[in-house]
Design a protein around this motif. Structure first.
Motif, PDB file in Angstrom:
ATOM      1  N   UNK A 282     -28.192  25.275 -25.009  1.00  0.00           N
ATOM      2  CA  UNK A 282     -29.599  25.256 -26.346  1.00  0.00           C
ATOM      3  C   UNK A 282     -29.504  24.319 -27.136  1.00  0.00           C
ATOM      4  N   UNK A 283     -29.028  24.346 -28.187  1.00  0.00           N
ATOM      5  CA  UNK A 283     -28.532  23.369 -29.325  1.00  0.00           C
ATOM      6  C   UNK A 283     -28.878  21.848 -28.608  1.00  0.00           C
ATOM      7  N   UNK A 284     -27.752  21.280 -27.514  1.00  0.00           N
ATOM      8  CA  UNK A 284     -28.172  19.924 -27.468  1.00  0.00           C
ATOM      9  C   UNK A 284     -29.841  20.442 -26.909  1.00  0.00           C
ATOM     10  N   UNK A 285     -29.963  20.966 -26.456  1.00  0.00           N
ATOM     11  CA  UNK A 285     -31.614  20.878 -25.853  1.00  0.00           C
ATOM     12  C   UNK A 285     -32.634  20.833 -27.116  1.00  0.00           C
ATOM     13  N   UNK A 286     -32.480  21.621 -27.960  1.00  0.00           N
ATOM     14  CA  UNK A 286     -33.729  21.482 -29.187  1.00  0.00           C
ATOM     15  C   UNK A 286     -33.237  19.682 -29.939  1.00  0.00           C
ATOM     16  N   UNK A 287     -31.852  19.077 -29.965  1.00  0.00           N
ATOM     17  CA  UNK A 287     -31.800  17.980 -30.624  1.00  0.00           C
ATOM     18  C   UNK A 287     -32.720  17.469 -29.865  1.00  0.00           C
ATOM     19  N   UNK A 288     -32.057  17.425 -28.937  1.00  0.00           N
ATOM     20  CA  UNK A 288     -33.010  16.264 -27.902  1.00  0.00           C
ATOM     21  C   UNK A 288     -33.827  15.589 -28.063  1.00  0.00           C
ATOM     22  N   UNK A 289     -34.836  17.005 -27.654  1.00  0.00           N
ATOM     23  CA  UNK A 289     -36.105  17.348 -27.551  1.00  0.00           C
ATOM     24  C   UNK A 289     -36.852  17.051 -28.509  1.00  0.00           C
TER      25      UNK A 289
ATOM     26  N   UNK B 231     -28.351   8.376 -13.690  1.00  0.00           N
ATOM     27  CA  UNK B 231     -29.632   7.701 -14.832  1.00  0.00           C
ATOM     28  C   UNK B 231     -30.982   7.538 -13.844  1.00  0.00           C
ATOM     29  N   UNK B 232     -31.581   7.849 -14.966  1.00  0.00           N
ATOM     30  CA  UNK B 232     -33.206   7.488 -14.709  1.00  0.00           C
ATOM     31  C   UNK B 232     -33.468   8.904 -14.428  1.00  0.00           C
ATOM     32  N   UNK B 233     -34.212   9.449 -13.016  1.00  0.00           N
ATOM     33  CA  UNK B 233     -34.897  10.602 -12.503  1.00  0.00           C
ATOM     34  C   UNK B 233     -33.725  11.351 -12.906  1.00  0.00           C
ATOM     35  N   UNK B 234     -32.354  11.098 -12.415  1.00  0.00           N
ATOM     36  CA  UNK B 234     -31.108  11.536 -12.374  1.00  0.00           C
ATOM     37  C   UNK B 234     -30.883  11.991 -13.136  1.00  0.00           C
ATOM     38  N   UNK B 235     -30.951  11.125 -14.451  1.00  0.00           N
ATOM     39  CA  UNK B 235     -30.775  11.340 -16.082  1.00  0.00           C
ATOM     40  C   UNK B 235     -31.306  12.943 -16.863  1.00  0.00           C
ATOM     41  N   UNK B 236     -32.658  12.693 -15.970  1.00  0.00           N
ATOM     42  CA  UNK B 236     -33.196  13.655 -16.767  1.00  0.00           C
ATOM     43  C   UNK B 236     -33.441  15.222 -15.686  1.00  0.00           C
ATOM     44  N   UNK B 237     -33.202  15.135 -14.068  1.00  0.00           N
ATOM     45  CA  UNK B 237     -31.698  15.703 -13.596  1.00  0.00           C
ATOM     46  C   UNK B 237     -31.063  16.804 -14.309  1.00  0.00           C
ATOM     47  N   UNK B 238     -29.858  15.566 -14.389  1.00  0.00           N
ATOM     48  CA  UNK B 238     -29.062  15.784 -15.059  1.00  0.00           C
ATOM     49  C   UNK B 238     -28.770  17.241 -16.719  1.00  0.00           C
ATOM     50  N   UNK B 239     -30.020  16.430 -17.263  1.00  0.00           N
ATOM     51  CA  UNK B 239     -30.072  16.947 -18.606  1.00  0.00           C
ATOM     52  C   UNK B 239     -30.617  18.809 -18.167  1.00  0.00           C
ATOM     53  N   UNK B 240     -31.688  18.794 -17.411  1.00  0.00           N
ATOM     54  CA  UNK B 240     -31.942  19.962 -16.817  1.00  0.00           C
ATOM     55  C   UNK B 240     -31.291  20.717 -17.126  1.00  0.00           C
TER      56      UNK B 240
ATOM     57  N   UNK C  49     -19.995  18.958 -12.494  1.00  0.00           N
ATOM     58  CA  UNK C  49     -20.419  20.026 -11.496  1.00  0.00           C
ATOM     59  C   UNK C  49     -21.229  19.489 -11.446  1.00  0.00           C
ATOM     60  N   UNK C  50     -22.347  18.692 -12.186  1.00  0.00           N
ATOM     61  CA  UNK C  50     -23.818  17.896 -11.778  1.00  0.00           C
ATOM     62  C   UNK C  50     -23.270  16.746 -11.041  1.00  0.00           C
ATOM     63  N   UNK C  51     -22.261  15.965 -10.739  1.00  0.00           N
ATOM     64  CA  UNK C  51     -22.113  15.138  -9.013  1.00  0.00           C
ATOM     65  C   UNK C  51     -21.602  16.087  -7.795  1.00  0.00           C
ATOM     66  N   UNK C  52     -20.886  17.231  -8.134  1.00  0.00           N
ATOM     67  CA  UNK C  52     -20.217  17.900  -6.986  1.00  0.00           C
ATOM     68  C   UNK C  52     -22.104  18.641  -6.916  1.00  0.00           C
ATOM     69  N   UNK C  53     -22.164  18.767  -6.541  1.00  0.00           N
ATOM     70  CA  UNK C  53     -24.178  19.853  -7.021  1.00  0.00           C
ATOM     71  C   UNK C  53     -24.434  18.575  -6.188  1.00  0.00           C
ATOM     72  N   UNK C  54     -24.883  17.624  -7.195  1.00  0.00           N
ATOM     73  CA  UNK C  54     -26.316  16.393  -6.246  1.00  0.00           C
ATOM     74  C   UNK C  54     -25.852  15.898  -5.194  1.00  0.00           C
ATOM     75  N   UNK C  55     -24.195  15.346  -5.667  1.00  0.00           N
ATOM     76  CA  UNK C  55     -24.413  14.837  -4.244  1.00  0.00           C
ATOM     77  C   UNK C  55     -23.006  15.184  -3.795  1.00  0.00           C
ATOM     78  N   UNK C  56     -22.511  15.813  -2.661  1.00  0.00           N
ATOM     79  CA  UNK C  56     -21.618  16.369  -2.606  1.00  0.00           C
ATOM     80  C   UNK C  56     -20.682  16.078  -1.854  1.00  0.00           C
TER      81      UNK C  56
END
Lengths: 289, 751
Positions: B725-732, B708-717, B690-697
């Protein structure tokens, strides 16, 4: 303790008694027995005429007597037994002699230290309840006790295991004249028609067998009881090719007493009354706890 | 995708059971205090439906209040509608007190046709009480004679049946003479006699009344209802009634219960079922008529009543006792919470303690009083009743399963209310669980399990865990989940109990039941190990369904927070058989839940470590290094699996995913090295698409390596925004992202 006056407990003998276990009575007092009798008789009258007002204390059809039986207990720690008797007054003549005993019930505790040691003062420990007479009266008297002393009654069934213990114990007892046969009744309930098997043994033979089984006099182990029963079973199997071990033991009767698994007992020898009651008290206590 | 995370963290330990906690206002019986409130109290909780019902009842009442003369039922649809509304509400949940004035008024005024009046009277079933004023005003209608004879008769029968539901009777007693005058009506005479029988007090017995009765008897012959009244008069004043009355009469009064008795019982039962805690049974008369059984085996919870024994010991004593009776407050009169507060110092307990189960006011009292005999009486009664009524231990009991269920339900609700388990219940469970089929009364039994008291009782394994495990392994997925759910509740109840004890310990209270902290910790640990074991086996047996995993992880959500939230020096990691199925789950819900749990483990372990260091003294309890090691192994596996794509190389857990490159090559999976991270993990791949579809329609090749890189961070967001939320608190918390270039490392708890 065998110094109890046998006369005063003789009423228990040669009658069928239904057994119940009773939880400790709350705020029961030996000092108020007469008042209890009066209240109970009013309660019975009220129960009989559903929902109509009844005056407490007047002469009613049924006379209630509640009395204490200090002779019926095992040790000093035991509470004195309580006897409740209902007699019917004949309506034609008011003479005392016309009274007819219709129901009796006896609360008792013979060597019930297991339970009585543990409970606080407000409670009276009389875990075994025996009744003789119509169940409708048992029901009324029982409900009154339940309501008044916050106790619960449960029918005390005797398991086949306990019955076999009784068979062994009573077989070993000495009785002056051994006239009554030792009889064991087995039930095969899984058949289309229920089948009862009665197995009668000459008491002397039974005693001879038991004497060979028992190692230390005055002491009985589960193992000995099992061996005794197994011997009887194999003897029966030799003659009739029936495995009694596959059936259910429902009744044991000896010269001492007879007991039925539904919780019915008949005492036959006054000298062993205390002993049998002690065993029954033990069963009743384990039923409660 | 939205998980329950948000509400999770601030939850206080003791609020877990608020569903079954009490709302004090609910004990007020309304009627005399606040009629509005009592109406609401007697509603069932499914509000929507009730809202509309409430409305239709209000409409109907205001309609009947204003209704004009002689509306025809056939022609007037409004009348039809409102009449049916009243009838259906009355039969379903009974009428509120304020309805009686309106409905009695219209039914007896003769405004409407007799068929309507009859139907109205027949539906006058109270939900709680009937206000005395409404009865008094209807008696005045009776006197003006606007209604027909049949309606009058029906009203009298209604009054007799409902007599005990009338809230006060003082004014009614004052109307004795009116009722007495109705005796002359031949048809009404039997019912009037019955009513008078209920109303008569000693001061009502007057010579002229006796004469009147005797006259009637002379006129009508020996009638049983007249005899009943006469015998009552004679009982009160034997000197005034000299005639002899036959001693034995079977029935004095014909059955006047009419159509209402069954409805009252049905309403009573329904209202009781719907309330969070059983409603007070305000009357002794309306016990549901249980089936005929042996006298001592009826499953009836006794009704509260004061013990009146010893009352009439003798004359002198009598005075003393009567004086004492004035002092103590009879339990029958206890109706509201404020009454309880006012009389709490002189309240006498009911003669049968079992009755507190259905009397919430007394439960409040039980809750605050420390008297051994109360609990002993309850203990004996409940123990006997449970054993006697148990449907799978006692033959011939199976036909009474519903009643037994209700009883168990009541016991459970009481336990929730008291926030404490009964020991008789515990013993019952230990005795009967080995014989239980896992089917009979299932939800009730599993709920009772949640209230097994916490003690260092060493037999809990053979008494509870062994029989439960047998059933667990051989039963359905649904049963497994129910067992896990109730074991989670059991754990929470134990932990809450522990917190309460800790709190009260400052007030010099020691652990009751002689439990030491170490014994307690052992018992809790035993439960957690048991759940870990059955969970591992169940996941294999059932092939890792998400549904089951959810219940298992839910259990560990409590376990991972025991140190911080419940102040218990114990943390136990889930076994590998639970951890790896959750980590490799195909479902993002489970993965997210696992992340949250690992985050809480970390928080707890870090806090424990800090405490240990700061206190600089030997603590009685220290988490073993084993726990830290296990945690670290799991975190390394998780980071490898979600972040660094190195799970096959880095996982050091003995039962982990570490695999040889050669072996991995044999799987013929291309790029096996990258097959586990937040992009490629099977549970996450859906998000990546879904992320790919939105980022590179425009790109339809699904080139995951673009993330990867900056996109990786976007993907996380993007993932966080999807509610992970569980993933968020774990990664952070667990992933050190300061220097991204140098391989990201797991945050290490070991200090």
């Amino acid at each position: 303790k065998e110094n109890a006056d046998p006369q005063r407990t003789a009423f228990l003998l040669r009658k069928q008694w239904a057994l119940y276990s009773v939880t400790p009575l709350y705020r029961f007092s030996n000092a108020h027995l007469r008042a209890y009798a009066r209240l109970l008789s009013a309660f019975i009258a009220a129960e009989k005429q559903k929902g109509l007002a009844v005056e407490v204390g007047v002469e009613l059809d049924i006379k209630v007597a509640v009395s204490s039986l200090p002779d019926l207990r095992g040790s000093e720690q035991d509470q004195a037994a309580i006897l409740v008797q209902l007699s019917l007054r004949s309506s034609t003549s008011k003479k005392k002699s016309e009274e007819k005993l219709v129901w009796s019930g006896c609360f008792c505790c013979v060597f019930g230290d297991d339970l009585s040691e543990k409970i606080p003062q407000d409670f009276t420990c009389l875990p075994l309840f025996l009744t003789n007479g119509a169940e409708s009266y048992t029901s009324i008297v029982g409900s009154w006790f339940q309501k008044t002393f916050d106790c619960s009654f449960r029918r005390l069934a005797i398991s086949p295991l306990n019955l076999s213990w009784m068979a062994a114990m009573w077989t070993g007892c000495k009785v002056d004249k051994l006239t009554t046969a030792t009889e064991l009744v087995f039930s095969v309930s899984c058949l289309p028609q229920p089948l009862d098997i009665s197995y009668a043994i000459h008491p002397e033979d039974a005693k001879a067998l038991w004497d060979t089984v028992q190692k230390t006099p005055g002491e009985i182990t589960q193992e000995e009881v099992d061996v005794f029963m197994d011997c009887l079973y194999s003897h029966f199997h030799r003659h009739f090719k029936i495995h009694l071990s596959a059936t259910k033991l429902v009744k044991v009767s000896t010269a001492i007493a007879s007991a039925h698994c539904d919780g019915i007992i008949k005492f036959l020898q006054s000298q062993y009354l205390t002993g049998v009651l002690m065993l029954l008290t033990e069963l009743a206590i384990s039923h409660i706890q | 995708m939205q998980r329950r995370r948000t509400s999770k963290t601030p939850k206080q330990p003791l609020k877990v059971h608020h569903k079954n906690q009490t709302d004090l206002s609910a004990w007020q019986k309304g009627g005399r205090i606040d009629p509005e409130k009592s109406v609401q109290n007697h509603q069932s909780p499914n509000n929507q439906k009730n809202g509309s019902k409430q409305g239709s009842l209000e409409q109907a009442l205001s309609y009947f209040e204003k209704v004009q003369d002689r509306v025809s039922l056939k022609k007037d649809s409004a009348l039809q509608k409102h009449l049916t509304a009243v009838e259906s509400i009355a039969l379903q949940r009974g009428l509120p007190p304020e309805a009686f004035a309106v409905l009695l008024n219209v039914a007896l005024s003769g405004k409407l046709a007799d068929t309507v009046n009859t139907r109205l009277l027949k539906s006058l079933v109270p939900a709680s009480v009937i206000p005395e004023t409404s009865v008094v005003s209807s008696v005045s209608w009776l006197c003006v004679g606007k209604c027909s004879g049949n309606v009058q008769l029906l009203f009298l029968r209604w009054l007799i049946t409902m007599f005990d539901f009338i809230d006060h009777k003082e004014q009614l007693y004052a109307l004795y003479g009116f009722f007495f005058s109705f005796l002359q009506d031949e048809k009404m005479c039997p019912y009037v006699c019955h009513l008078l029988y209920l109303l008569t007090r000693k001061e009502n017995v007057k010579p002229f009344r006796i004469r009147r009765l005797l006259d009637l008897q002379a006129k009508m012959g020996m009638q049983s209802h007249l005899q009943a009244l006469l015998s009552l008069y004679k009982l009160f004043c034997p000197e005034l009634v000299t005639i002899t009355l036959p001693g034995k009469v079977k029935t004095y009064f014909k059955n006047s219960e009419g159509p209402w008795k069954a409805a009252i019982n049905a309403v009573r039962q329904r209202n009781q079922q719907n309330s969070p805690v059983p409603q007070p049974l305000f009357l002794g008369t309306a016990q549901p008529q249980s089936r005929k059984r042996k006298w001592n085996t009826q499953l009836i919870i006794p009704v509260s009543s004061t013990n009146k024994n010893n009352l009439e010991e003798d004359k002198e004593k009598n005075h003393v006792d009567l004086y004492r009776m004035n002092e103590s407050f009879p339990v029958e009169q206890l109706q509201t919470f404020s009454q309880l507060l006012q009389n709490i110092h002189r309240l006498e307990f009911p003669s049968q303690m079992g009755s507190v189960l259905i009397n919430p006011l007394l439960l409040h009292y039980v809750n605050c009083i420390k008297d051994e005999s109360i609990f002993l009486r309850l203990y004996y009664w409940m123990g006997q009743t449970l054993q006697e009524e148990c449907t799978w231990c006692v033959a011939d009991n199976n036909q009474y399963e519903e009643e037994f269920k209700d009883f168990l339900e009541t016991v459970y609700k009481t336990e929730c209310f008291l926030q404490e388990g009964f020991s008789s219940c515990e013993e019952f469970l230990y005795k009967t669980l080995p014989l239980w089929d896992g089917f009979c009364c299932r939800s009730q039994i599993l709920r009772l399990v949640t209230w097994i008291p916490l003690s260092s009782f060493s037999e809990i394994k053979s008494h509870l865990y062994d029989p439960l495990a047998q059933l667990f392994f051989t039963s359905s997925l649904y049963f497994k989940c129910s067992v896990l759910e109730s074991l989670k509740e059991l754990l929470r109840n134990w932990l809450n109990w522990h917190v309460v004890i800790l709190d009260s310990e400052s007030g010099s209270q020691v652990h009751s039941l002689n439990t030491t902290l170490s014994g307690l910790v052992n018992t809790v640990a035993e439960l957690i190990h048991f759940v870990g074991w059955i969970s591992t086996v169940a996941l294999r047996l059932e092939n890792n369904p998400t549904f089951l995993l959810y219940f298992i992880l839910d259990f560990y959500e409590t376990v991972c927070d025991m140190y911080l939230r419940y102040n218990l020096p114990l943390l136990i990691m889930p076994p590998a058989g639970v951890f790896y199925p959750a980590l490799l789950s195909m479902d993002s819900v489970s993965l997210n839940q696992l992340c949250y749990i690992m985050y809480r483990y970390r928080t707890n372990l870090v806090a424990a470590k800090e405490n240990e260091l700061s206190k600089r003294k030997i603590l009685q309890f220290k988490f073993s290094t084993q726990t830290y090691r296990e945690y670290n192994q799991y975190v390394i596996a998780m980071v490898g699996c979600l972040w660094t794509s190195s799970v096959f190389q880095k996982d050091v857990h003995p039962r982990g995913l570490c695999m040889d490159d050669e072996l991995l090559k044999k799987t013929a999976v291309q790029e096996f090295k990258t097959s586990f991270n937040i992009v490629y993990h099977p549970a996450m791949m859906g998000y990546a698409v879904l992320f790919l579809q939105q980022a590179w329609p425009d790109d339809t090749t699904f080139n995951f390596s673009l993330i990867k890189g900056k996109k990786w961070n976007w993907y996380l967001e993007y993932l966080y925004a999807q509610g992970l939320k569980g993933l968020k608190v774990f990664i952070e918390s667990s992933i050190n992202r300061v220097s991204q270039a140098s391989h990201n490392k797991a945050g290490n708890v070991e200090v």
